[in-house]
Scaffold this active site. Structure first.
Site, PDB file in Angstrom:
ATOM      1  N   ALA A  52      -0.023  -5.515  12.645  1.00 34.22           N
ATOM      2  CA  ALA A  52      -0.390  -4.178  12.626  1.00 34.22           C
ATOM      3  C   ALA A  52       0.900  -3.236  12.027  1.00 34.22           C
ATOM      4  O   ALA A  52       1.683  -2.586  12.675  1.00 34.22           O
ATOM      5  CB  ALA A  52      -0.429  -3.948  14.276  1.00 34.22           C
ATOM      6  N   ILE A  53       1.342  -3.787  10.728  1.00 32.57           N
ATOM      7  CA  ILE A  53       2.140  -2.951  10.042  1.00 32.57           C
ATOM      8  C   ILE A  53       1.865  -1.528  10.047  1.00 32.57           C
ATOM      9  O   ILE A  53       2.879  -0.743  10.158  1.00 32.57           O
ATOM     10  CB  ILE A  53       2.578  -3.419   8.517  1.00 32.57           C
ATOM     11  CG1 ILE A  53       2.901  -5.201   8.817  1.00 32.57           C
ATOM     12  CG2 ILE A  53       3.707  -2.965   8.094  1.00 32.57           C
ATOM     13  CD1 ILE A  53       4.197  -5.292   9.361  1.00 32.57           C
ATOM     14  N   GLY A  54       0.859  -1.296   9.712  1.00 31.04           N
ATOM     15  CA  GLY A  54       0.371   0.112   9.608  1.00 31.04           C
ATOM     16  C   GLY A  54       0.965   1.037   8.572  1.00 31.04           C
ATOM     17  O   GLY A  54       0.961   2.044   8.386  1.00 31.04           O
ATOM     18  N   GLY A  70      -1.671 -14.301  -0.190  1.00 31.03           N
ATOM     19  CA  GLY A  70      -1.085 -13.306   0.953  1.00 31.03           C
ATOM     20  C   GLY A  70      -0.083 -14.005   1.889  1.00 31.03           C
ATOM     21  O   GLY A  70       1.092 -14.170   1.449  1.00 31.03           O
ATOM     22  N   ASN A  77      -9.920  -8.073   2.955  1.00 35.16           N
ATOM     23  CA  ASN A  77      -8.707  -7.575   3.829  1.00 35.16           C
ATOM     24  C   ASN A  77      -8.678  -8.277   5.358  1.00 35.16           C
ATOM     25  O   ASN A  77      -9.454  -9.153   5.305  1.00 35.16           O
ATOM     26  CB  ASN A  77      -8.566  -6.087   4.182  1.00 35.16           C
ATOM     27  CG  ASN A  77      -7.320  -5.208   4.175  1.00 35.16           C
ATOM     28  OD1 ASN A  77      -6.630  -5.973   4.846  1.00 35.16           O
ATOM     29  ND2 ASN A  77      -7.120  -4.376   3.717  1.00 35.16           N
ATOM     30  N   CYS A 133      -7.913  -1.195   5.670  1.00 36.75           N
ATOM     31  CA  CYS A 133      -6.799  -1.635   6.657  1.00 36.75           C
ATOM     32  C   CYS A 133      -7.362  -1.313   7.975  1.00 36.75           C
ATOM     33  O   CYS A 133      -7.743  -0.423   8.399  1.00 36.75           O
ATOM     34  CB  CYS A 133      -5.652  -0.973   6.235  1.00 36.75           C
ATOM     35  SG  CYS A 133      -4.361  -1.576   7.320  1.00 36.75           S
ATOM     36  N   GLY A 168      -6.342 -16.657   3.362  1.00 36.55           N
ATOM     37  CA  GLY A 168      -6.206 -17.874   3.579  1.00 36.55           C
ATOM     38  C   GLY A 168      -5.842 -18.784   2.583  1.00 36.55           C
ATOM     39  O   GLY A 168      -5.622 -20.061   2.765  1.00 36.55           O
ATOM     40  N   ASN A 190      -1.581  -0.712  -4.891  1.00 33.52           N
ATOM     41  CA  ASN A 190      -2.702  -0.540  -3.737  1.00 33.52           C
ATOM     42  C   ASN A 190      -2.352   0.807  -3.230  1.00 33.52           C
ATOM     43  O   ASN A 190      -1.166   1.195  -2.809  1.00 33.52           O
ATOM     44  CB  ASN A 190      -2.037  -1.760  -2.807  1.00 33.52           C
ATOM     45  CG  ASN A 190      -3.014  -1.823  -1.550  1.00 33.52           C
ATOM     46  OD1 ASN A 190      -2.651  -1.140  -0.735  1.00 33.52           O
ATOM     47  ND2 ASN A 190      -4.086  -2.670  -1.605  1.00 33.52           N
ATOM     48  N   GLY A 216       0.872  -1.196   0.028  1.00 29.05           N
ATOM     49  CA  GLY A 216      -0.012  -0.039  -0.028  1.00 29.05           C
ATOM     50  C   GLY A 216       0.814   1.218  -0.082  1.00 29.05           C
ATOM     51  O   GLY A 216       1.668   1.506   0.476  1.00 29.05           O
TER      52      GLY A 216
HETATM   53  C1  LIG Z   1       1.662  -8.311   6.878  1.00 35.36           C
HETATM   54  C2  LIG Z   1       0.680  -7.950   5.912  1.00 35.36           C
HETATM   55  C3  LIG Z   1       0.608  -6.523   5.316  1.00 35.36           C
HETATM   56  C4  LIG Z   1      -0.368  -6.185   4.643  1.00 35.36           C
HETATM   57  N1  LIG Z   1      -0.331  -5.090   3.798  1.00 35.36           N
HETATM   58  C5  LIG Z   1      -1.335  -4.488   3.277  1.00 35.36           C
HETATM   59  C6  LIG Z   1      -1.559  -3.498   2.618  1.00 35.36           C
HETATM   60  O1  LIG Z   1      -0.431  -2.784   2.416  1.00 35.36           O
HETATM   61  N2  LIG Z   1      -2.586  -3.137   1.812  1.00 35.36           N
HETATM   62  C7  LIG Z   1      -3.903  -4.072   1.662  1.00 35.36           C
HETATM   63  O2  LIG Z   1      -4.485  -3.517   1.095  1.00 35.36           O
HETATM   64  N3  LIG Z   1      -3.610  -5.199   2.419  1.00 35.36           N
HETATM   65  C8  LIG Z   1      -2.684  -5.694   3.125  1.00 35.36           C
HETATM   66  N4  LIG Z   1      -2.717  -6.631   3.746  1.00 35.36           N
HETATM   67  C9  LIG Z   1      -3.743  -7.656   3.249  1.00 35.36           C
HETATM   68  C10 LIG Z   1      -3.626  -8.556   2.420  1.00 35.36           C
HETATM   69  O3  LIG Z   1      -3.415  -8.222   1.311  1.00 35.36           O
HETATM   70  C11 LIG Z   1      -4.804  -9.738   2.606  1.00 35.36           C
HETATM   71  O4  LIG Z   1      -5.740  -9.081   1.900  1.00 35.36           O
HETATM   72  C12 LIG Z   1      -4.966 -10.487   3.644  1.00 35.36           C
HETATM   73  O5  LIG Z   1      -3.729 -10.690   4.236  1.00 35.36           O
HETATM   74  C13 LIG Z   1      -5.879 -11.666   3.634  1.00 35.36           C
HETATM   75  O6  LIG Z   1      -5.401 -12.685   2.636  1.00 35.36           O
HETATM   76  P1  LIG Z   1      -4.213 -13.961   2.913  1.00 35.36           P
HETATM   77  O7  LIG Z   1      -5.003 -14.524   4.191  1.00 35.36           O
HETATM   78  O8  LIG Z   1      -3.979 -14.799   2.064  1.00 35.36           O
HETATM   79  O9  LIG Z   1      -2.972 -13.210   3.874  1.00 35.36           O
HETATM   80  C14 LIG Z   1      -1.539  -7.117   4.422  1.00 35.36           C
HETATM   81  C15 LIG Z   1      -1.517  -8.439   5.016  1.00 35.36           C
HETATM   82  C16 LIG Z   1      -0.525  -8.681   5.946  1.00 35.36           C
HETATM   83  C17 LIG Z   1      -0.408 -10.353   6.373  1.00 35.36           C
END
Ligand SMILES: Cc1cc2nc3c(=O)[nH]c(=O)nc-3n(C[C@H](O)[C@H](O)[C@H](O)COP(=O)(O)O)c2cc1C
Length: 317
Positions: free
Chosen positions: A82-84, A277, A204, A142, A256, A111, A58
């Site tokens: 909680a990267i933020g 992800g 998300n 987010c 997941g 993003n 993002g």
């Molecule tokens: C460490 C981390 C950082 C993420 N950063 C973003 C981000 O910058 N922008 C965003 O839209 N989603 C972000 N996500 C959400 C993922 O893109 C995704 O929507 C979410 O993790 C669910 O998919 P998954 O279970 O395959 O990880 C982040 C997820 C994780 C774990």
């Protein structure tokens, strides 16, 4: 399909391409934002051109440091982050990263984040001056930016306002990324569609809390974080199914996905493409493994084209 060369044995004879209308993908697998850096970080592990595409971390208008540590905690079947939205900002991305992705035969999706609706539009307006971006994914969802988890994707009105503003600012396709932290996700998806979004992506992360029983403190400095990984898959699948049944625009599903079978499940539930992800943290080649597995899935199920499974969930009436 091109034969896989790294394994030497795999040949994907099935057609894995999918057509989102505004975007054609050579296969339905995209790497998810925040789990794949800006793409370049993964070049030691595989050729990025094997992917349908990837969504970069993002980006706000300016650089952001993100939240203080600790900001990652493992849970049963999941990851709490909680990267933020730490990030380099649109200018550094456009001038420092994008030129290095130039000519890549894989779709690059950016993003986009914003503190308020004008920031989303300004970020997109800036990025529009540069080639090599296939679409924008609006991160309105987010959960770990504000202490209370608030974000535009929790309200149909706020969703509409962000999407409308961005659509006015760009002619590139816009994918609105939805939050699962709502009672009725379909309502939010419909408001994104009404505002002109070309697709929606979901989900998300889920607003969550991890507690250290010994210290009686939250495990994350931010207190709350977003839960991802296999633990959320059944809820994400349910939401993808509900949204796909309600909207006319394509749905990109995630939550997941660890295996090709998981990806197929999302497509059967109605997703035209998927994002991978958390799996990237466990195995940096996860997305490629899933693409290979989808080829095998097609062969085992006598499918000529993967897109024939989209939205085919056989629900008893
Ligand atoms: C460490 C981390 C950082 C993420 N950063 C973003 C981000 O910058 N922008 C965003 O839209 N989603 C972000 N996500 C959400 C993922 O893109 C995704 O929507 C979410 O993790 C669910 O998919 P998954 O279970 O395959 O990880 C982040 C997820 C994780 C774990």
């Amino acid at each position: 399909m091109r034969p896989r060369t790294s394994s030497g044995t795999e040949k994907n004879v099935a057609d894995l391409s999918v057509d989102l209308g505004f975007l054609k993908l050579k296969n339905p697998v995209l790497a998810a934002s925040g789990t794949f850096g800006y793409g370049l970080e993964f070049t030691p592990f595989f050729n990025l051109e094997e992917l349908g595409g990837f969504v970069v971390k993002g980006l706000y208008l300016g650089p952001r440091p993100g939240n203080p540590p600790p900001r990652l905690v493992e849970t049963h079947g999941g990851l709490l982050n909680a990267i933020g939205l730490q990030g380099i900002g649109v200018e550094e991305f456009a001038t420092g990263v994008l030129p290095r992705l130039k000519g890549l035969d894989s779709v690059v999706i950016v993003n986009v984040c914003g503190e308020h609706e004008e920031e989303y539009a300004s970020a997109v307006r800036f990025l529009d001056r540069f080639d090599g971006i296939a679409a924008y994914e609006l991160n309105i969802s987010c959960p770990n930016i504000r202490a209370d988890g608030l974000c535009p994707a929790l309200s149909p009105q706020a969703t509409r306002a962000v999407v409308k503003g961005v659509k006015k600012a760009t002619s590139r396709p816009v994918i609105t990324k939805l939050s699962p932290n709502v009672t009725n996700i379909t309502e939010i998806a419909l408001s994104a569609q009404e505002a002109g979004s070309d697709a929606v992506s979901l989900v998300n992360t889920f607003l969550a809390l991890a507690v250290d029983a010994r210290t009686r403190k939250p495990r994350l400095a931010n207190v709350f974080g977003g839960l991802s990984g296999p633990a959320i898959k059944p809820i994400a699948l349910r939401m993808v199914y509900q949204v796909a049944a309600a909207v006319r625009i394509p749905v990109i599903g995630m939550g997941g996905i660890m295996t090709a079978e998981d990806a197929a499940e999302f497509m059967i539930a109605g997703a035209s493409a998927v994002e991978v992800g958390t799996a990237n943290f466990i195995d940096p080649q996860a997305a490629v493994r899933i693409i290979e597995g989808l080829g095998r899935y097609c062969r085992q199920n006598n499918l000529e084209r993967i897109q024939d499974i989209i939205g085919t969930l056989d629900v008893p009436s």
